[in-house]
Design a protein around this motif. Structure first.
Motif, PDB file in Angstrom:
ATOM      1  N   LEU A 148       0.833  -1.195   0.000  1.00  0.00           N
ATOM      2  CA  LEU A 148       0.000   0.000   0.000  1.00  0.00           C
ATOM      3  C   LEU A 148       0.871   1.250   0.000  1.00  0.00           C
ATOM      4  N   LYS A 149       0.475   2.221  -0.792  1.00  0.00           N
ATOM      5  CA  LYS A 149       1.135   3.526  -0.760  1.00  0.00           C
ATOM      6  C   LYS A 149       0.436   4.359   0.319  1.00  0.00           C
ATOM      7  N   PRO A 150       1.060   5.445   0.777  1.00  0.00           N
ATOM      8  CA  PRO A 150       0.453   6.240   1.840  1.00  0.00           C
ATOM      9  C   PRO A 150      -0.996   6.641   1.555  1.00  0.00           C
ATOM     10  N   ASP A 151      -1.292   7.049   0.326  1.00  0.00           N
ATOM     11  CA  ASP A 151      -2.655   7.447  -0.005  1.00  0.00           C
ATOM     12  C   ASP A 151      -3.622   6.274   0.175  1.00  0.00           C
ATOM     13  N   ASP A 152      -3.195   5.053  -0.190  1.00  0.00           N
ATOM     14  CA  ASP A 152      -4.025   3.856  -0.011  1.00  0.00           C
ATOM     15  C   ASP A 152      -4.291   3.603   1.470  1.00  0.00           C
ATOM     16  N   VAL A 153      -3.251   3.724   2.295  1.00  0.00           N
ATOM     17  CA  VAL A 153      -3.412   3.491   3.735  1.00  0.00           C
ATOM     18  C   VAL A 153      -4.419   4.477   4.315  1.00  0.00           C
ATOM     19  N   LEU A 154      -4.363   5.729   3.888  1.00  0.00           N
ATOM     20  CA  LEU A 154      -5.306   6.735   4.379  1.00  0.00           C
ATOM     21  C   LEU A 154      -6.737   6.374   4.009  1.00  0.00           C
ATOM     22  N   LYS A 155      -6.928   5.811   2.825  1.00  0.00           N
ATOM     23  CA  LYS A 155      -8.272   5.400   2.397  1.00  0.00           C
ATOM     24  C   LYS A 155      -8.749   4.185   3.196  1.00  0.00           C
ATOM     25  N   VAL A 156      -7.851   3.254   3.487  1.00  0.00           N
ATOM     26  CA  VAL A 156      -8.215   2.109   4.333  1.00  0.00           C
ATOM     27  C   VAL A 156      -8.622   2.612   5.716  1.00  0.00           C
ATOM     28  N   ILE A 157      -7.868   3.544   6.254  1.00  0.00           N
ATOM     29  CA  ILE A 157      -8.207   4.106   7.565  1.00  0.00           C
ATOM     30  C   ILE A 157      -9.566   4.805   7.498  1.00  0.00           C
ATOM     31  N   ALA A 158      -9.837   5.538   6.425  1.00  0.00           N
ATOM     32  CA  ALA A 158     -11.146   6.202   6.277  1.00  0.00           C
ATOM     33  C   ALA A 158     -12.268   5.170   6.285  1.00  0.00           C
ATOM     34  N   PHE A 159     -12.052   4.024   5.619  1.00  0.00           N
ATOM     35  CA  PHE A 159     -13.044   2.945   5.635  1.00  0.00           C
ATOM     36  C   PHE A 159     -13.247   2.433   7.053  1.00  0.00           C
ATOM     37  N   ILE A 160     -12.168   2.154   7.759  1.00  0.00           N
ATOM     38  CA  ILE A 160     -12.272   1.657   9.135  1.00  0.00           C
ATOM     39  C   ILE A 160     -13.000   2.673  10.007  1.00  0.00           C
ATOM     40  N   ARG A 161     -12.615   3.926   9.918  1.00  0.00           N
ATOM     41  CA  ARG A 161     -13.228   4.978  10.754  1.00  0.00           C
ATOM     42  C   ARG A 161     -14.706   5.189  10.408  1.00  0.00           C
ATOM     43  N   SER A 162     -15.119   4.813   9.195  1.00  0.00           N
ATOM     44  CA  SER A 162     -16.535   4.984   8.830  1.00  0.00           C
ATOM     45  C   SER A 162     -17.429   4.059   9.670  1.00  0.00           C
ATOM     46  N   HIS A 163     -16.835   3.087  10.348  1.00  0.00           N
ATOM     47  CA  HIS A 163     -17.586   2.176  11.212  1.00  0.00           C
ATOM     48  C   HIS A 163     -17.286   2.406  12.692  1.00  0.00           C
ATOM     49  N   ALA A 164     -16.508   3.411  12.984  1.00  0.00           N
ATOM     50  CA  ALA A 164     -16.040   3.654  14.355  1.00  0.00           C
ATOM     51  C   ALA A 164     -16.777   4.828  14.986  1.00  0.00           C
ATOM     52  N   LYS A 165     -16.619   4.923  16.299  1.00  0.00           N
ATOM     53  CA  LYS A 165     -17.191   6.058  17.038  1.00  0.00           C
ATOM     54  C   LYS A 165     -16.271   7.269  16.997  1.00  0.00           C
ATOM     55  N   ILE A 166     -15.007   7.042  16.638  1.00  0.00           N
ATOM     56  CA  ILE A 166     -14.033   8.140  16.585  1.00  0.00           C
ATOM     57  C   ILE A 166     -13.555   8.311  15.141  1.00  0.00           C
ATOM     58  N   THR A 167     -13.051   9.497  14.846  1.00  0.00           N
ATOM     59  CA  THR A 167     -12.516   9.759  13.504  1.00  0.00           C
ATOM     60  C   THR A 167     -11.020   9.566  13.441  1.00  0.00           C
ATOM     61  N   GLY A 168     -10.352   9.604  14.593  1.00  0.00           N
ATOM     62  CA  GLY A 168      -8.891   9.535  14.626  1.00  0.00           C
ATOM     63  C   GLY A 168      -8.227  10.868  14.392  1.00  0.00           C
ATOM     64  N   ASN A 169      -8.994  11.870  14.001  1.00  0.00           N
ATOM     65  CA  ASN A 169      -8.467  13.221  13.783  1.00  0.00           C
ATOM     66  C   ASN A 169      -8.672  14.106  15.007  1.00  0.00           C
TER      67      ASN A 169
END
Length: 170
Positions: A148-169
């Protein structure tokens, strides 16, 4: 006449050398002026070096400067992140939405690695892997031409956070 040609040649060589040094110097200075978050491994907290050239999208550059994931809440990025999550078999261990299965849950409240509550921390864990069995997913770490390139990892994290109570930001 020969003296003038010699002087002109020397002057041209000196100017070329000055131009080469100033170009190299400004490029080096530009690289050193880049404000970047400092990444550390999840395994032992050692500094992690990632080639800054891989942060080649606006979102990746923003993340590199701030540690904040600009893809959080972006539906297109979430769809792409889901594809990568499935393609790299994350679903096999972490469940279809990151809720946990054989591997730990990724959506909180109790993270196996507390640092995963932040997007920077989750990026580090995905990029470089863990002591608990997850291999590195960052480009070039497991195979020289794959990952995964950095941009891909950020998109995977966005997917994970879409199911979470927190955004990570936060």
């Amino acid at each position: 006449m020969m003296r003038n040609i010699f002087l002109a040649t020397m002057l041209a060589a000196m100017l070329a050398a000055c131009n080469n040094n100033s170009t190299g110097s400004s490029a080096a200075q530009a690289d050193s002026d880049i404000k970047a978050v400092q990444f550390v491994t999840t395994q032992d907290g050692q500094p992690m070096q990632i080639d800054l050239k891989m942060f080649d999208t606006a979102a990746a550059k923003e993340f590199l400067a701030s540690g904040k994931n600009p893809y959080i809440g972006n539906e297109e990025a979430i769809k792409e992140g889901k594809k990568k999550f499935n393609l790299f078999s994350c679903v096999a261990c972490h469940g279809g939405h990151g809720e946990g299965a054989v591997g730990p849950g990724l959506i909180g409240d109790n993270f196996r690695y507390a640092k995963n509550a932040t997007n920077k921390g989750m990026f580090e864990t995905i990029w470089h892997g863990t002591n608990g069995g997850m291999g590195a997913k960052g480009f070039g770490l497991m195979a020289p031409d794959d990952g995964l390139k950095p941009d891909d990892v950020l998109k995977v994290i966005a997917f994970i956070r879409s199911h979470a109570k927190i955004t990570g930001n936060e």
